[in-house]
Design an enzyme around this catalytic site. Structure first.
Site, PDB file in Angstrom:
ATOM      1  N   PRO A   2     -23.761  30.496  -1.517  1.00  0.00           N
ATOM      2  CA  PRO A   2     -23.101  30.851  -0.554  1.00  0.00           C
ATOM      3  C   PRO A   2     -22.402  31.752  -1.099  1.00  0.00           C
ATOM      4  CG  PRO A   2     -24.095  29.031  -0.206  1.00  0.00           C
ATOM      5  CD  PRO A   2     -24.611  29.200  -2.042  1.00  0.00           C
ATOM      6  N   GLU A   3     -21.923  32.720  -0.651  1.00  0.00           N
ATOM      7  CA  GLU A   3     -20.488  33.741  -0.427  1.00  0.00           C
ATOM      8  C   GLU A   3     -19.694  33.776  -0.370  1.00  0.00           C
ATOM      9  OE1 GLU A   3     -21.917  37.554  -1.906  1.00  0.00           O
ATOM     10  OE2 GLU A   3     -23.654  37.296  -1.768  1.00  0.00           O
ATOM     11  N   LYS A  58     -14.716  31.415  -3.730  1.00  0.00           N
ATOM     12  CA  LYS A  58     -15.751  30.074  -2.680  1.00  0.00           C
ATOM     13  C   LYS A  58     -15.303  28.752  -3.128  1.00  0.00           C
ATOM     14  CE  LYS A  58     -18.616  34.208  -4.344  1.00  0.00           C
ATOM     15  NZ  LYS A  58     -19.885  34.230  -5.428  1.00  0.00           N
ATOM     16  N   HIS A  92     -31.918  14.701  -2.243  1.00  0.00           N
ATOM     17  CA  HIS A  92     -30.838  15.159  -2.949  1.00  0.00           C
ATOM     18  C   HIS A  92     -29.636  14.822  -1.776  1.00  0.00           C
ATOM     19  CE1 HIS A  92     -34.015  17.122  -4.574  1.00  0.00           C
ATOM     20  NE2 HIS A  92     -34.265  17.897  -3.659  1.00  0.00           N
ATOM     21  N   ARG A 111     -30.416  21.843  -6.058  1.00  0.00           N
ATOM     22  CA  ARG A 111     -30.756  22.092  -8.010  1.00  0.00           C
ATOM     23  C   ARG A 111     -29.198  21.334  -7.928  1.00  0.00           C
ATOM     24  NH1 ARG A 111     -31.675  28.758  -6.702  1.00  0.00           N
ATOM     25  NH2 ARG A 111     -32.953  28.289  -5.033  1.00  0.00           N
ATOM     26  N   ARG A 152     -12.657  51.590 -17.314  1.00  0.00           N
ATOM     27  CA  ARG A 152     -12.724  50.555 -17.224  1.00  0.00           C
ATOM     28  C   ARG A 152     -14.923  51.508 -17.795  1.00  0.00           C
ATOM     29  NH1 ARG A 152     -11.902  44.145 -15.328  1.00  0.00           N
ATOM     30  NH2 ARG A 152     -10.147  44.483 -15.092  1.00  0.00           N
ATOM     31  N   ARG A 261     -27.788  41.088 -12.408  1.00  0.00           N
ATOM     32  CA  ARG A 261     -28.386  40.801 -10.963  1.00  0.00           C
ATOM     33  C   ARG A 261     -28.632  42.011 -10.444  1.00  0.00           C
ATOM     34  NH1 ARG A 261     -24.478  36.941  -9.250  1.00  0.00           N
ATOM     35  NH2 ARG A 261     -25.619  36.910  -7.416  1.00  0.00           N
TER      36      ARG A 261
END
Length: 271
Positions: A2-3, A58, A92, A111, A152, A261
């Site tokens: 989830p973002e 988050k 869970h 998880r 950067r 990613r």
């Protein structure tokens, strides 16, 4: 995982059911999540009243009058639901917080990468101490990104997902924002112009706000508090569309791993 829009959707779904409620009790069925659940959760919450529910990055914070807040992270697969108090636990379902209303707040996490921690008083938890600005705040601008990116060499997608740069922008929304701004995720952060960073900041704000309006993105494990799906997934331009046609130009989307990613982008629309 989830973002920010998914966490904001969770916050908005939970708040009306939690704020002002007195906590009757806490049941810990599995206290070993990503980190052990601290003893203050069981000791201090019963009898306390929930005064506010808020979000930082988050993380969700459930403020109480017991001298602190519950700090929650959904991890990869976690969900929070408000249910009738007699709802039997399923696999869970690790934590129940029972409320004065007769309902309960249930944390499910297959998880166990999520966390349930305690933040004392007004002092920020260590997990929150080094976070960047909220992407929907006035502090997050293209000028801010451009100034921070100078020198950067990391890929701009990795830079955008750095929580010390800006919070809450994960893989989904970084990919979508870079596509809308026309910036290749491979480009070095320090070589993106001010004008393009301004476009990127605007894209991040617009996409996150719209995703929140649409209830987030239903991918794999995310469940909103009312069980309703998020609909933003139906409007994704690049994320998860490797090998498909770009919705803007029709060319086949590219794929690479950036910062460990999976990343999808259009080599024609994004430079």
């Amino acid at each position: 995982m989830p973002e920010l829009p998914e966490v904001e959707t969770t916050l908005r779904g939970l708040s009306p059911h939690l704020v002002g409620q007195r906590i009757h009790g806490v049941i810990l069925r599995r206290p070993d999540l990503r980190w052990p659940i601290p003893e203050q959760i069981e000791r201090l919450l019963p009898g306390a009243t929930i005064t506010n529910v808020r979000r930082r990055a988050k993380y969700l914070l459930i403020d109480t009058d017991a001298g602190g807040s519950v700090l929650l992270h959904l991890g990869m697969s976690g969900s929070l639901r408000v249910l009738p108090g007699d709802t039997l636990p399923r696999a869970h379902d690790h934590v129940d917080i029972s409320l004065q209303s007769g309902r309960l707040l249930r944390f499910n996490d297959p998880r166990r990468f999520g966390c349930l921690l305690w933040q004392s008083g007004t002092q920020a938890h260590d997990l929150l101490a080094a976070l960047g600005p909220e992407p929907l705040s006035d502090a997050f601008t293209g000028d801010y990104l451009h100034a921070l990116a100078q020198g950067r060499r990391a890929a701009v997608k990795t830079f955008l997902m750095d929580q010390a740069v800006v919070v809450g922008v994960g893989n989904i929304y970084a990919a979508e924002s870079l596509h809308r701004a026309g910036i290749s995720p491979l480009r070095e952060a320090g070589k993106v112009s001010l004008e393009r960073y301004r476009r990127l900041a605007d894209a991040v704000k617009d996409i996150l706000a719209y995703a929140i309006q649409r209830g987030g993105t239903t991918l794999r494990d995310f469940i909103s508090p009312d069980g309703a799906p998020g609909y933003f997934e139906q409007e994704l331009f690049v994320y998860g569309r490797e090998g498909e046609a770009c919705k803007q130009c029709g060319r086949v989307l590219k794929h690479a791993t950036i910062g460990q990613r999976a990343t999808v982008w259009c080599g024609s629309c994004q430079r």
